[in-house]
Structures are given as C-alpha cells and as structure tokens.
Motif scaffolding. Structure first.
Motif, mmCIF file in Angstrom:
data_model
loop_
_atom_site.group_PDB
_atom_site.id
_atom_site.type_symbol
_atom_site.label_atom_id
_atom_site.label_comp_id
_atom_site.label_asym_id
_atom_site.label_seq_id
_atom_site.Cartn_x
_atom_site.Cartn_y
_atom_site.Cartn_z
ATOM 1 N N GLN A 217 0.823 -1.214 0.000
ATOM 2 C CA GLN A 217 0.000 0.000 0.000
ATOM 3 C C GLN A 217 0.853 1.259 0.000
ATOM 4 N N ASN A 218 1.911 1.238 0.785
ATOM 5 C CA ASN A 218 2.847 2.363 0.853
ATOM 6 C C ASN A 218 4.239 1.802 0.593
ATOM 7 N N PRO A 219 4.577 1.590 -0.663
ATOM 8 C CA PRO A 219 5.798 0.833 -0.990
ATOM 9 C C PRO A 219 7.071 1.527 -0.516
ATOM 10 N N SER A 220 7.935 0.718 0.062
ATOM 11 C CA SER A 220 9.263 1.198 0.440
ATOM 12 C C SER A 220 10.186 1.096 -0.775
ATOM 13 N N LEU A 221 11.347 1.701 -0.666
ATOM 14 C CA LEU A 221 12.332 1.597 -1.740
ATOM 15 C C LEU A 221 12.710 0.135 -1.966
ATOM 16 N N ALA A 222 12.834 -0.613 -0.887
ATOM 17 C CA ALA A 222 13.181 -2.037 -1.014
ATOM 18 C C ALA A 222 12.089 -2.802 -1.755
ATOM 19 N N ASP A 223 10.814 -2.479 -1.484
ATOM 20 C CA ASP A 223 9.705 -3.137 -2.179
ATOM 21 C C ASP A 223 9.745 -2.831 -3.678
ATOM 22 N N VAL A 224 10.015 -1.579 -4.008
ATOM 23 C CA VAL A 224 10.074 -1.181 -5.419
ATOM 24 C C VAL A 224 11.250 -1.859 -6.109
ATOM 25 N N GLU A 225 12.392 -1.895 -5.454
ATOM 26 C CA GLU A 225 13.566 -2.535 -6.048
ATOM 27 C C GLU A 225 13.343 -4.027 -6.240
ATOM 28 N N SER A 226 12.657 -4.658 -5.298
ATOM 29 C CA SER A 226 12.349 -6.082 -5.433
ATOM 30 C C SER A 226 11.434 -6.321 -6.628
ATOM 31 N N TYR A 227 10.433 -5.483 -6.791
ATOM 32 C CA TYR A 227 9.538 -5.615 -7.954
ATOM 33 C C TYR A 227 10.328 -5.436 -9.246
ATOM 34 N N ARG A 228 11.176 -4.409 -9.305
ATOM 35 C CA ARG A 228 11.939 -4.142 -10.523
ATOM 36 C C ARG A 228 12.874 -5.300 -10.861
ATOM 37 N N ALA A 229 13.441 -5.923 -9.836
ATOM 38 C CA ALA A 229 14.334 -7.058 -10.087
ATOM 39 C C ALA A 229 13.575 -8.240 -10.674
ATOM 40 N N THR A 230 12.286 -8.321 -10.361
ATOM 41 C CA THR A 230 11.473 -9.449 -10.832
ATOM 42 C C THR A 230 10.774 -9.146 -12.140
ATOM 43 N N PHE A 231 10.217 -7.931 -12.273
ATOM 44 C CA PHE A 231 9.356 -7.615 -13.409
ATOM 45 C C PHE A 231 9.794 -6.397 -14.216
ATOM 46 N N GLY A 232 10.930 -5.806 -13.898
ATOM 47 C CA GLY A 232 11.375 -4.633 -14.654
ATOM 48 C C GLY A 232 10.792 -3.354 -14.084
ATOM 49 N N SER A 233 10.880 -2.275 -14.857
ATOM 50 C CA SER A 233 10.454 -0.950 -14.382
ATOM 51 C C SER A 233 9.000 -0.957 -13.937
ATOM 52 N N ASP A 234 8.733 -0.217 -12.868
ATOM 53 C CA ASP A 234 7.368 -0.137 -12.350
ATOM 54 C C ASP A 234 6.552 0.949 -13.048
ATOM 55 N N TYR A 235 7.195 1.863 -13.760
ATOM 56 C CA TYR A 235 6.490 2.817 -14.624
ATOM 57 C C TYR A 235 7.356 3.038 -15.856
ATOM 58 N N PHE A 236 6.717 3.245 -16.996
ATOM 59 C CA PHE A 236 7.464 3.300 -18.248
ATOM 60 C C PHE A 236 6.542 3.756 -19.371
ATOM 61 N N SER A 237 7.119 3.964 -20.534
ATOM 62 C CA SER A 237 6.330 4.281 -21.725
ATOM 63 C C SER A 237 6.768 3.374 -22.861
ATOM 64 N N PHE A 238 5.903 3.234 -23.851
ATOM 65 C CA PHE A 238 6.244 2.410 -25.008
ATOM 66 C C PHE A 238 5.364 2.816 -26.193
ATOM 67 N N PHE A 239 5.834 2.505 -27.370
ATOM 68 C CA PHE A 239 5.091 2.753 -28.601
ATOM 69 C C PHE A 239 4.680 1.419 -29.216
ATOM 70 N N VAL A 240 3.490 1.396 -29.793
ATOM 71 C CA VAL A 240 3.072 0.277 -30.640
ATOM 72 C C VAL A 240 2.292 0.862 -31.806
ATOM 73 N N GLY A 241 2.771 0.632 -33.008
ATOM 74 C CA GLY A 241 2.058 1.072 -34.202
ATOM 75 C C GLY A 241 1.761 2.550 -34.250
ATOM 76 N N GLY A 242 2.701 3.376 -33.769
ATOM 77 C CA GLY A 242 2.532 4.818 -33.830
ATOM 78 C C GLY A 242 1.774 5.415 -32.662
ATOM 79 N N VAL A 243 1.378 4.615 -31.693
ATOM 80 C CA VAL A 243 0.640 5.090 -30.520
ATOM 81 C C VAL A 243 1.551 5.040 -29.297
ATOM 82 N N LEU A 244 1.594 6.135 -28.557
ATOM 83 C CA LEU A 244 2.391 6.201 -27.334
ATOM 84 C C LEU A 244 1.529 5.787 -26.149
ATOM 85 N N TYR A 245 2.024 4.839 -25.367
ATOM 86 C CA TYR A 245 1.359 4.395 -24.147
ATOM 87 C C TYR A 245 2.226 4.786 -22.951
#
Length: 254
Positions: A217-245
């Motif tokens: 609910q209130n993520p610590s830095l350690a919680d965020v780093e653990s998530y990133r180590a498992t699943f990559g960035s917790d926020y990000f952007s990407f393009f598909v077919g000319g659309v920005l997400y």
C-alpha cells in the motif's frame, strides 16, 4: 550442430557423466523456486534452447539433464573450450536469463523493442488485450491458488488464439503483500504466475503493470527494487504502431 552431434556421434561419445547430470539438477533446484510447474517449464525451455526445436511437454528434468550433460561433455555448450562443469553452469545462467527476460523487458522506464524508432510510425488499426488482477492467492487467502492459475491459463490460451499486438496485464499480479513473513508465499506465487505466462506466444509482447499487492500500500524503496528485479520498471512508456502508451505506478499517488 548439437542435433547433428546427437544424431551422428558414436555411442561412446554420448556417454552421460553422472557428475554433470547431478550438477544440472542441483543447479535448477538452487536457482528456481521449488514450484513444480515453474521447474517443469524451465526443463522444457532448456531442451528447446539446446536443440533449437520446440520441446514437447513430456520433457522432464531427467530427460533434460541427460541432454545437457551429454552436450556439456561433448563441448557443445560453449563457443570456446571450457571445462564441462563450467560450460554447463555458464550456459544455464544464460538460459535462465532468457527464460526470465520477457518478464523484465521494461528497463530504465522504456520497453525494449517498443521504442519510437521501432514502433513510432502509425501502421494502421490494431487491437490489444488487457487482463487485470490475476491476483494468484486471493481466493483462499494465500493458502492455495490453483483456481486463479487455471483462469489465467485459460486467458493465455485465448490470447494466443486472438494474436493481439500485445498483452497488457495490470496488477495485482499476485496476492501476498510484500513483507518478510510473506516472502516465501510471494516467491511461490510469482513462480506460478511466470509458469503460466511462459506459455504465452513468444511473438506477443507482454506488458506488466504493478498493483498495490505487488508493491504494498505504501511501498518502500526495497519493495520497489524487489519488484523491478522481478518484473522490470514499475512505470514506463512504449510505442506500438505509432501510438504512445504511458504506464504509471499508481501506488506513488496513494
């Protein structure tokens, strides 16, 4: 080359050394969470990678240990000569990285292969699929999650049939909140989640977003780093077919 070796080599060259066979089984046991479905899929993945063909579900740990022990003894797991034990462990580490890679393709807040250069140009209409809250462990308060796994597996099978441009799964991915007492449950649930998603067609990009159960609910830095180590960035952007997400981590605004 490996398939040719296995087909044409004399029988004495295909001898399986017990120490290499045991080393493979022990390496898998020490590097993958002890969830049967996850290790089984890894054995199949290793066999497919080693031979360059799809390994049937009947492949198991013993079959795969036979295969890689034979290839290691034959010097076919490394481009340059290495002791078989070292070649086997180095090759397995690369295999594990590839096995987990699709779950960590969002790095440094961009998604590998879905940048402006690759996907910034409009290419016509398309569709994607979004799933939300697979939340393995929710129905029985983390005691088991067989039903959630089954539902997710059915969803993945349908996605494979639909062939969307990408699959977006919004958290909660699993149920157990990050905490020292939940660490074992978290690892098991994440392994189960990955085991199902490993069955997703490899041509369909997999986009993952965290929920409050994945970060707290209130993520610590350690919680965020653990998530990133498992699943990559917790926020990000990407393009598909000319659309920005743009994918945000809503827990920062909790």
């Amino acid at each position: 080359a490996r398939r040719t070796f296995l087909r044409d080599a004399p029988a004495d060259a295909l001898c399986i050394e017990a120490n290499l066979w045991i080393r493979y089984r022990m390496w898998v046991d020490s590097h993958l969470t002890a969830v049967e479905s996850s290790t089984r899929l890894f054995h199949q993945f290793v066999a497919s990678l080693a031979l360059g063909v799809h390994a049937e579900p009947s492949w198991n740990g013993s079959n795969t240990a036979d295969l890689v022990a034979c290839l290691a003894r034959g010097g076919l797991l490394a481009d340059t000569w290495q002791p078989p034990e070292l070649a086997l462990e180095n090759w397995l580490q690369e295999a594990l990285s590839l096995f987990n890679r699709r779950f960590r393709q969002a790095q440094n807040h961009v998604y590998e292969g879905l940048g402006y250069v690759e996907q910034g140009r409009w290419q016509g209409d398309y569709y994607f699929v979004q799933l939300a809250d697979p939340q393995l462990g929710m129905l029985h308060c983390d005691a088991s999650w067989g039903e959630e796994q089954t539902m997710l597996r059915i969803a993945v099978q349908l996605v494979n049939r639909l062939q969307p441009r990408f699959l977006l799964i919004s958290g909660d991915l699993t149920n157990a909140y990050p905490s020292p007492e939940n660490a074992s449950k978290m690892r098991e649930q994440i392994s189960s989640f990955k085991a199902v998603l490993a069955q997703l067609d490899g041509t369909i990009p997999l986009i993952l977003q965290p929920g409050n159960h994945d970060l707290g609910q209130n993520p610590s830095l350690a919680d965020v780093e653990s998530y990133r180590a498992t699943f990559g960035s917790d926020y990000f952007s990407f393009f598909v077919g000319g659309v920005l997400y743009i994918s945000i981590n809503s827990q920062y605004y909790h």
